[in-house]
Design a protein around this motif. Structure first.
Motif, PDB file in Angstrom:
ATOM      1  N   SER A   1      -2.179  10.477   5.050  1.00  0.00           N
ATOM      2  CA  SER A   1      -1.216  10.148   6.117  1.00  0.00           C
ATOM      3  C   SER A   1      -1.588   8.864   6.843  1.00  0.00           C
ATOM      4  CB  SER A   1      -1.114  11.306   7.113  1.00  0.00           C
ATOM      5  OG  SER A   1      -2.348  11.509   7.775  1.00  0.00           O
ATOM      6  N   TYR A   2      -2.896   8.538   6.915  1.00  0.00           N
ATOM      7  CA  TYR A   2      -3.306   7.299   7.576  1.00  0.00           C
ATOM      8  C   TYR A   2      -2.713   6.086   6.861  1.00  0.00           C
ATOM      9  CZ  TYR A   2      -6.660  10.195  10.124  1.00  0.00           C
ATOM     10  OH  TYR A   2      -7.234  11.153  10.927  1.00  0.00           O
ATOM     11  N   PHE A   3      -2.697   6.151   5.533  1.00  0.00           N
ATOM     12  CA  PHE A   3      -2.156   5.033   4.748  1.00  0.00           C
ATOM     13  C   PHE A   3      -0.632   4.996   4.836  1.00  0.00           C
ATOM     14  CE2 PHE A   3      -6.379   5.511   3.035  1.00  0.00           C
ATOM     15  CZ  PHE A   3      -6.769   4.196   2.815  1.00  0.00           C
ATOM     16  N   PHE A   4      -0.001   6.159   4.882  1.00  0.00           N
ATOM     17  CA  PHE A   4       1.456   6.203   5.000  1.00  0.00           C
ATOM     18  C   PHE A   4       1.902   5.713   6.378  1.00  0.00           C
ATOM     19  CE2 PHE A   4       1.104   8.625   1.180  1.00  0.00           C
ATOM     20  CZ  PHE A   4       2.330   8.497   0.550  1.00  0.00           C
ATOM     21  N   ASP A   5       1.175   6.113   7.417  1.00  0.00           N
ATOM     22  CA  ASP A   5       1.540   5.682   8.772  1.00  0.00           C
ATOM     23  C   ASP A   5       1.343   4.172   8.937  1.00  0.00           C
ATOM     24  OD1 ASP A   5       2.156   8.282   9.366  1.00  0.00           O
ATOM     25  OD2 ASP A   5       0.264   8.704  10.406  1.00  0.00           O
ATOM     26  N   HIS A   6       0.259   3.659   8.369  1.00  0.00           N
ATOM     27  CA  HIS A   6       0.036   2.208   8.442  1.00  0.00           C
ATOM     28  C   HIS A   6       1.115   1.453   7.656  1.00  0.00           C
ATOM     29  CE1 HIS A   6      -1.640  -1.762   8.046  1.00  0.00           C
ATOM     30  NE2 HIS A   6      -1.655  -1.633   6.733  1.00  0.00           N
ATOM     31  N   ALA A   7       1.452   1.967   6.483  1.00  0.00           N
ATOM     32  CA  ALA A   7       2.463   1.308   5.651  1.00  0.00           C
ATOM     33  C   ALA A   7       3.809   1.238   6.362  1.00  0.00           C
ATOM     34  CB  ALA A   7       2.608   2.047   4.318  1.00  0.00           C
ATOM     35  N   LYS A   8       4.134   2.295   7.087  1.00  0.00           N
ATOM     36  CA  LYS A   8       5.403   2.313   7.832  1.00  0.00           C
ATOM     37  C   LYS A   8       5.426   1.224   8.894  1.00  0.00           C
ATOM     38  CE  LYS A   8       8.523   5.493  10.249  1.00  0.00           C
ATOM     39  NZ  LYS A   8       8.694   6.893  10.735  1.00  0.00           N
ATOM     40  N   LYS A   9       4.307   1.055   9.601  1.00  0.00           N
ATOM     41  CA  LYS A   9       4.223   0.010  10.633  1.00  0.00           C
ATOM     42  C   LYS A   9       4.252  -1.392  10.008  1.00  0.00           C
ATOM     43  CE  LYS A   9       1.652   2.590  14.173  1.00  0.00           C
ATOM     44  NZ  LYS A   9       0.410   2.632  14.992  1.00  0.00           N
ATOM     45  N   ALA A  10       3.607  -1.533   8.862  1.00  0.00           N
ATOM     46  CA  ALA A  10       3.504  -2.840   8.207  1.00  0.00           C
ATOM     47  C   ALA A  10       4.706  -3.130   7.316  1.00  0.00           C
ATOM     48  CB  ALA A  10       2.224  -2.900   7.388  1.00  0.00           C
ATOM     49  N   LYS A  11       5.620  -2.169   7.235  1.00  0.00           N
ATOM     50  CA  LYS A  11       6.818  -2.297   6.390  1.00  0.00           C
ATOM     51  C   LYS A  11       6.455  -2.618   4.937  1.00  0.00           C
ATOM     52  CE  LYS A  11       9.841  -3.601  10.217  1.00  0.00           C
ATOM     53  NZ  LYS A  11      10.792  -4.612  10.767  1.00  0.00           N
ATOM     54  N   THR A  12       5.548  -1.817   4.411  1.00  0.00           N
ATOM     55  CA  THR A  12       5.132  -1.937   3.016  1.00  0.00           C
ATOM     56  C   THR A  12       4.985  -0.529   2.450  1.00  0.00           C
ATOM     57  OG1 THR A  12       3.487  -2.899   1.513  1.00  0.00           O
ATOM     58  CG2 THR A  12       2.675  -2.039   3.625  1.00  0.00           C
ATOM     59  N   THR A  13       4.331  -0.380   1.322  1.00  0.00           N
ATOM     60  CA  THR A  13       4.088   0.943   0.741  1.00  0.00           C
ATOM     61  C   THR A  13       2.597   1.246   0.790  1.00  0.00           C
ATOM     62  OG1 THR A  13       3.840   0.063  -1.511  1.00  0.00           O
ATOM     63  CG2 THR A  13       6.070   0.727  -0.808  1.00  0.00           C
ATOM     64  N   PRO A  14       2.214   2.513   0.831  1.00  0.00           N
ATOM     65  CA  PRO A  14       0.791   2.875   0.930  1.00  0.00           C
ATOM     66  C   PRO A  14      -0.028   2.397  -0.261  1.00  0.00           C
ATOM     67  CG  PRO A  14       2.210   4.764   1.387  1.00  0.00           C
ATOM     68  CD  PRO A  14       3.090   3.702   0.834  1.00  0.00           C
ATOM     69  N   TRP A  15       0.622   2.244  -1.417  1.00  0.00           N
ATOM     70  CA  TRP A  15      -0.103   1.931  -2.650  1.00  0.00           C
ATOM     71  C   TRP A  15       0.032   0.470  -3.076  1.00  0.00           C
ATOM     72  CZ3 TRP A  15       3.052   6.352  -2.342  1.00  0.00           C
ATOM     73  CH2 TRP A  15       4.427   6.076  -2.420  1.00  0.00           C
ATOM     74  N   ALA A  16       0.746  -0.359  -2.286  1.00  0.00           N
ATOM     75  CA  ALA A  16       1.032  -1.736  -2.702  1.00  0.00           C
ATOM     76  C   ALA A  16      -0.237  -2.517  -3.034  1.00  0.00           C
ATOM     77  CB  ALA A  16       1.825  -2.455  -1.611  1.00  0.00           C
ATOM     78  N   GLN A  17      -1.223  -2.506  -2.128  1.00  0.00           N
ATOM     79  CA  GLN A  17      -2.435  -3.287  -2.359  1.00  0.00           C
ATOM     80  C   GLN A  17      -3.255  -2.731  -3.515  1.00  0.00           C
ATOM     81  OE1 GLN A  17      -4.369  -4.651   1.182  1.00  0.00           O
ATOM     82  NE2 GLN A  17      -6.385  -4.747   0.228  1.00  0.00           N
ATOM     83  N   PHE A  18      -3.242  -1.419  -3.680  1.00  0.00           N
ATOM     84  CA  PHE A  18      -3.992  -0.803  -4.790  1.00  0.00           C
ATOM     85  C   PHE A  18      -3.355  -1.154  -6.129  1.00  0.00           C
ATOM     86  CE2 PHE A  18      -4.823   1.910  -1.070  1.00  0.00           C
ATOM     87  CZ  PHE A  18      -6.210   1.836  -1.035  1.00  0.00           C
ATOM     88  N   LEU A  19      -2.022  -1.224  -6.166  1.00  0.00           N
ATOM     89  CA  LEU A  19      -1.343  -1.641  -7.400  1.00  0.00           C
ATOM     90  C   LEU A  19      -1.744  -3.063  -7.769  1.00  0.00           C
ATOM     91  CD1 LEU A  19       2.261  -0.200  -6.888  1.00  0.00           C
ATOM     92  CD2 LEU A  19       0.633   0.486  -8.656  1.00  0.00           C
ATOM     93  N   ASN A  20      -1.866  -3.938  -6.777  1.00  0.00           N
ATOM     94  CA  ASN A  20      -2.288  -5.312  -7.041  1.00  0.00           C
ATOM     95  C   ASN A  20      -3.704  -5.359  -7.607  1.00  0.00           C
ATOM     96  OD1 ASN A  20       0.123  -6.437  -6.143  1.00  0.00           O
ATOM     97  ND2 ASN A  20      -0.612  -6.638  -4.026  1.00  0.00           N
ATOM     98  N   MET A  21      -4.529  -4.395  -7.206  1.00  0.00           N
ATOM     99  CA  MET A  21      -5.914  -4.375  -7.671  1.00  0.00           C
ATOM    100  C   MET A  21      -6.023  -4.020  -9.152  1.00  0.00           C
ATOM    101  SD  MET A  21      -7.779  -2.633  -4.354  1.00  0.00           S
ATOM    102  CE  MET A  21      -9.442  -3.133  -4.751  1.00  0.00           C
ATOM    103  N   LEU A  22      -4.960  -3.496  -9.724  1.00  0.00           N
ATOM    104  CA  LEU A  22      -4.973  -3.181 -11.156  1.00  0.00           C
ATOM    105  C   LEU A  22      -5.035  -4.444 -12.005  1.00  0.00           C
ATOM    106  CD1 LEU A  22      -2.296  -0.318 -11.327  1.00  0.00           C
ATOM    107  CD2 LEU A  22      -4.782  -0.113 -11.099  1.00  0.00           C
TER     108      LEU A  22
END
Length: 471
Positions: A123-144
């Motif tokens: 939930s910490y990542f989901f709540d932050h993503a909502k504030k930042a107007k992004t998705t919780p997994w966006a940065q992790f997908l880039n790390m692939l």
């Protein structure tokens, strides 16, 4: 196996980091990643040096040092609750602007451990993503896309956990990208992290929405390709586990066997000496007979199993002792279903399933004059389905027996169906058959020649006798 047990099994797998159907901690499934993670944890990061070098802010330093020094879940919870969504923001910020792979490995492992310890922490990542107007997994997908393989695979694990344990499911574009990455990992030559990639797939296929998306991206074809390449028993187990989960969706069972799942699993069942592999294959076969809502699909699946000699293998298994009682129950259920299907099996049912399996052999039906006289016209059914498969086999198979039987059957169809010549020409079969008249195998050459002659002349009986004299 019941769906409730499915839930318990998968939950046990996620908690343990392993993938055993009994829910036991099977670390062999992710042993390389797990071993490296243990090594990463043992090399603590000097956060003070990052602060002194002005590479991280005071807020980032205070949080990461407090969290890293917390010795139990209660202390870690207190730190996270004080910072709230900012905790996720800091983790992401640190991974974003620190370039040293060893430190990124450490932070990623902290995040993975944090989520593993308490699933609600996503939930910490989901709540932050909502504030930042992004998705919780966006940065992790880039790390692939990074070079470090541990970072890539640890990020993939975090993505799977966010996708499974969060209040929102992954959107279509991100999900397709993630599935594409997993398929690439499954087929990459010499991939040491193959069990970890398969583990991510096991995790997300727990959810029906992800199963449907996986099938839409042709993911089943990738699984079957890997299973057909004589992979090790652990990968056999994990990927069959993925198929098993897909078969809990009744609507998807109609699509599963178009990828020739049953023949591939039947081969593994015949050869496997591992009980857990036997168990998951039988559970999958049971679902393919029990879950579909259309009787025709159940019958097609049953016929495919009969064609692949599953019934004979079940008779062998009936004489063995297994620790898991589910295996015995599944053997009894599948055997009963298959025997019922055998009783109502027509010669054309048997023939059509053999053709669909792609494993043609000189079974009696191919040489039966009565069969062709009564059933030649049935090859036109379902928009010439049987003819198209026979022609496809001529186009793709490398097996001499398959090629010879395919050419023979096309010739028999032409001989017994008045408009057969026209249909074969329209489907592109005539030219294809002609290419095999110079084949190195004498039987293929002979059957191709005979089929071409049937396509070009009308006095088939006379021609047949003449060719028999030459043979």
């Amino acid at each position: 196996m019941s769906y409730q047990r499915l839930e318990n099994v998968i939950q046990g797998s996620l908690d343990a980091g392993g993938e055993d159907i009994s829910g036991k901690n099977l670390q062999t499934a992710t042993s390389l990643l797990a071993a490296q993670a243990n090594d990463v944890r043992s090399h603590r990061v000097n956060w003070q040096s990052y602060l002194q070098g002005q590479m991280i802010s005071q807020e980032e330093f205070t949080f990461i040092r407090e969290y890293d020094n917390a010795t139990n879940k209660e202390q870690r919870d207190q730190v996270l609750q004080r910072y709230g969504p900012s905790a996720a923001k800091i983790f992401l910020s640190l991974m974003g602007h620190i370039s040293k792979d060893q430190t990124v490995q450490y932070i990623l492992t902290m995040v993975d451990d944090m989520l593993q310890e308490d699933h609600d922490r996503v939930s910490y990542f989901f709540d932050h993503a909502k504030k930042a107007k992004t998705t919780p997994w966006a940065q992790f997908l880039n790390m692939l896309n990074r070079q470090d393989k541990f970072v890539i695979n640890q990020a993939a694990r975090v993505i799977a956990k966010l996708a499974c344990w969060g209040k929102e499911k992954m959107n279509t574009n991100d999900l397709n990208y993630y599935f594409s990455w997993i398929r690439g990992q499954l087929t990459a030559a010499g991939n040491e992290y193959l069990p970890a990639s398969a583990g991510c797939l096991q995790m997300v296929l727990r959810y029906n929405v992800y199963r449907e998306a996986f099938m839409e991206t042709e993911g089943m074809g990738t699984i079957v390709s890997v299973l057909g390449s004589r992979c090790g028993f652990q990968i056999q187990y994990q990927l069959t586990f993925c198929i098993w989960m897909v078969t809990y969706n009744a609507a998807l069972t109609a699509q599963v066997n178009k990828y020739n799942v049953i023949p591939v699993l039947a081969d593994i069942l015949h050869e496997s000496a591992k009980e857990k592999v036997t168990r998951i294959i039988l559970a999958t076969f049971r679902n393919l007979l029990e879950k579909p809502e259309e009787k025709e699909i159940v019958q097609d699946n049953a016929l495919a199993m009969i064609q692949c000699k599953v019934l004979k293998q079940l008779e062998v298994l009936e004489g063995q002792k297994f620790e898991d009682s589910d295996i015995t129950d599944d053997i009894e259920y599948i055997s009963e279903k298959l025997r019922d299907s055998v009783e109502g099996l027509s010669s054309f049912d048997e023939y059509s399933q053999e053709v669909k399996s792609g494993r043609l052999e000189w079974s009696p039906v191919h040489k039966s004059e009565k069969f062709w006289r009564e059933n030649a016209a049935r090859l036109n059914e379902k928009n010439y389905e049987m003819l198209k498969i026979l022609i496809k086999l001529l186009e793709t198979s490398k097996d001499s027996t398959v090629l010879a039987v395919s050419a023979h059957d096309i010739g028999e169809y032409v001989r017994h169906y008045p408009r057969g010549k026209h249909n074969i020409e329209q489907l592109g079969g005539k030219e294809l058959v002609m290419t095999y008249m110079g084949h190195e195998d004498p039987t293929v050459r002979y059957e191709a020649l005979l089929a071409v002659q049937k396509l070009m002349v009308h006095n088939w009986e006379y021609l047949g006798k003449a060719l028999e004299q030459q043979k």
